[in-house]
Design a protein around this motif. Structure first.
Motif, PDB file in Angstrom:
ATOM      1  N   UNK A  51      51.699  53.078   9.827  1.00  0.00           N
ATOM      2  CA  UNK A  51      51.974  54.287   9.056  1.00  0.00           C
ATOM      3  C   UNK A  51      53.292  54.189   8.298  1.00  0.00           C
ATOM      4  N   UNK A  52      54.204  53.307   8.731  1.00  0.00           N
ATOM      5  CA  UNK A  52      55.496  53.171   8.050  1.00  0.00           C
ATOM      6  C   UNK A  52      55.551  51.984   7.104  1.00  0.00           C
ATOM      7  N   UNK A  72      50.951  54.775  -0.662  1.00  0.00           N
ATOM      8  CA  UNK A  72      51.346  54.142   0.584  1.00  0.00           C
ATOM      9  C   UNK A  72      50.521  54.683   1.752  1.00  0.00           C
ATOM     10  N   UNK A  73      50.550  53.941   2.855  1.00  0.00           N
ATOM     11  CA  UNK A  73      49.838  54.368   4.062  1.00  0.00           C
ATOM     12  C   UNK A  73      50.354  55.713   4.547  1.00  0.00           C
ATOM     13  N   UNK A  74      51.673  55.928   4.437  1.00  0.00           N
ATOM     14  CA  UNK A  74      52.257  57.184   4.902  1.00  0.00           C
ATOM     15  C   UNK A  74      51.794  58.357   4.045  1.00  0.00           C
ATOM     16  N   UNK A  75      51.726  58.162   2.727  1.00  0.00           N
ATOM     17  CA  UNK A  75      51.277  59.252   1.862  1.00  0.00           C
ATOM     18  C   UNK A  75      49.803  59.580   2.119  1.00  0.00           C
ATOM     19  N   UNK A  76      48.983  58.562   2.363  1.00  0.00           N
ATOM     20  CA  UNK A  76      47.586  58.816   2.716  1.00  0.00           C
ATOM     21  C   UNK A  76      47.504  59.592   4.021  1.00  0.00           C
ATOM     22  N   UNK A  77      48.402  59.256   4.949  1.00  0.00           N
ATOM     23  CA  UNK A  77      48.473  59.974   6.227  1.00  0.00           C
ATOM     24  C   UNK A  77      48.814  61.445   5.992  1.00  0.00           C
TER      25      UNK A  77
END
Length: 510
Positions: A51-52, A72-77
């Motif tokens: 996630x980071x 990014x993975x975090x924004x999708x999260x």
């Protein structure tokens, strides 16, 4: 006629959400948990790492989405969390405890752990079958239904269901919660105040929505962490102020869930059913909503986003729902549960005010506003992805956006009983179609997980190329052209060859 329609829809929903959907999703969670060897528990450290991670392989920080494509993975999260974490985390938990007692919280936790495996599978599949959309990506159940299974009619029905359910009905419900809570806090009962709230929410939502996924992602990246930290801090305050009662609260949760004790007359059956229903409604695992956000991320391996979205289920239920539960169980009188005077959001507000003072009522309103507003943004994006699946005409998308904003306004001024019943029906359709698709496709997700773990064991950061899984047909991305997975053609061939031959020593050296 309206009353008859409402009665019929209500009866259908009651049957589906009591006797069909909970057991379908429980069975799916157990099935996927066994097939993945409990991936949702044994790979928690990988979830936090994924996630980071930035698109360039570093840690989350600088905004390099534009360079690498997608988000990014975090924004999708945060987009998926914005949709998951809504008024149900405050009002829904309160209703579950009112009816099912403290034991409902225990079953919410269990359903989150089971749902983690389901969320992993559906989000990993969404990443595999995502498609390019200019400089970004989109995908979700409609895409793995049509590309992975060839079920185009299923995909079309699913897209219509989520576009209507999330874009229209769920968003109307969120605005209704905003206007009602603000009216309560400010002592405004008239329609004029609600109209003004509706107009304000429409204007702000419209400005963000027209900016597309990047603008939505930037807003949710700000709102979700802020909302989580603020709510967590208040939850900690409540626990500290009532620290002596915490052991008894945990005993009540476990004891009433398993039938060791009765609290406020709640039965084990009521605790079980309400915990399952509200847990599933809250974390959305298996519903097919989060995969639409998962597909937008730029990652080096599909499994990484599957792990990220599993963490999203835990964030929703084990963190946010648990905070609400602790506020209620430590601050309210159990024997008032189920009374007409205290239910839903009012129960949470009353419990917090009893612990910290009158400002607790306004704090819940404050949190509810951000929960609901972020849900409007998250819900819209999940719906937009499916509108674009049905038609890529800009006129269709703009027409859809106008209808979304009309429902956002409608929610502020209208009673939503029938609308929410229709939303439940749409969600039921989504669950049934999505589970029917991910069960036969789960073998692909298992192979992707095996591929990921084999690379991890060799000490390399997992990178996927579609040649590694030739049995997966109609995969548009993952061809090595994406910047985040780009390597020289010779290096890519060596990686694929070493993986296929099991040459772990060479792979480690690589």
């Amino acid at each position: 006629m309206q009353d008859i329609f409402s009665t019929v829809i209500g009866a259908i929903n009651s049957s589906l959400w009591t006797w069909v959907l909970p057991w379908v999703l429980i069975a799916a969670g157990v099935f996927f948990g066994i097939r993945t060897v409990v991936v949702q528990l044994r790979m928690v450290p990988d979830m936090f790492k994924a996630v980071t991670e930035r698109p360039d392989g570093g840690s989350s920080g600088a905004d390099e989405d534009a360079e690498y494509g997608g988000i990014s993975a975090f924004k999708a999260f945060t987009i998926s969390a914005a949709s998951r974490v809504g008024t149900g985390n405050v009002a829904g938990v309160a209703v579950a405890i009112s009816v099912g007692g403290p034991g409902a919280v225990f079953w919410m936790w269990i359903i989150a752990i089971l749902g983690g495996a389901t969320s992993f599978v559906e989000s990993t599949l969404a990443q595999l079958w995502k498609v390019r959309d200019g400089g970004a990506y989109r995908g979700g159940p409609a895409y793995y239904m049509s590309r992975g299974l060839g079920w185009k009619p299923f995909a079309a029905v699913f897209s219509v269901a989520i576009a209507i359910t999330f874009g229209w009905f769920y968003n109307a419900f969120q605005t209704n919660a905003i206007s009602e809570s603000l009216a309560t806090s400010f002592g405004q009962e008239g329609e004029t105040f609600k109209i003004l709230v509706g107009v304000a929410v429409v204007l702000v939502s419209g400005i963000i929505i027209v900016g597309g996924v990047q603008r939505i992602a930037k807003m949710t990246q700000l709102i979700v962490p802020f909302m989580a930290v603020a709510y967590l801090l208040v939850g900690i305050i409540v626990v500290v102020l009532n620290i002596g009662e915490v052991p008894g609260m945990i005993a009540d949760i476990v004891g009433s869930a398993l039938g060791f004790r009765e609290v406020a007359g709640a039965t084990v059956g009521a605790a079980l059913m309400k915990g399952i229903q509200r847990g599933l409604f809250s974390n959305e695992a298996g519903e097919g909503s989060a995969p639409n956000a998962a597909a937008t991320a730029t990652v080096s391996h599909p499994v990484k986003q599957g792990l990220v979205q599993t963490l999203g289920v835990y964030f929703d239920t084990l963190v946010v729902c648990s905070i609400t539960a602790f506020i209620i169980l430590l601050g309210a009188d159990l024997h008032t549960f189920g009374s007409d005077e205290i239910e839903g959001v009012a129960l949470t507000q009353s419990a917090l005010a009893d612990t910290v003072g009158s400002w607790g009522t306004h704090f819940i309103t404050f949190i509810l506003f951000f929960l609901a507003f972020s849900s409007i943004l998250g819900n819209y994006y999940l719906a937009e992805s499916n509108v674009e699946y049905l038609s890529e005409k800009k006129s269709v998308l703009w027409g859809y956006r106008l209808i979304v904003l009309a429902f956002v306004f409608y929610g502020a001024v209208a009673p939503l009983g029938t609308v929410f019943d229709l939303a439940d029906t749409g969600a039921a359709v989504m669950v049934l179609l999505n589970v029917c698709a991910i069960v036969p496709l789960s073998g692909i997700a298992i192979k992707l997980l095996k591929n990921y773990n084999e690379q991890r064991r060799t000490g390399v950061d997992p990178v996927f190329h579609r040649d590694m899984l030739p049995e997966a047909k109609n995969v548009e991305c993952w061809d090595g052209s994406d910047p985040v997975t780009r390597r020289s053609e010779e290096d890519r061939r060596q990686l694929a060859h070493r993986h296929s031959t099991g040459d772990r020593k060479s792979l480690r050296e690589y």
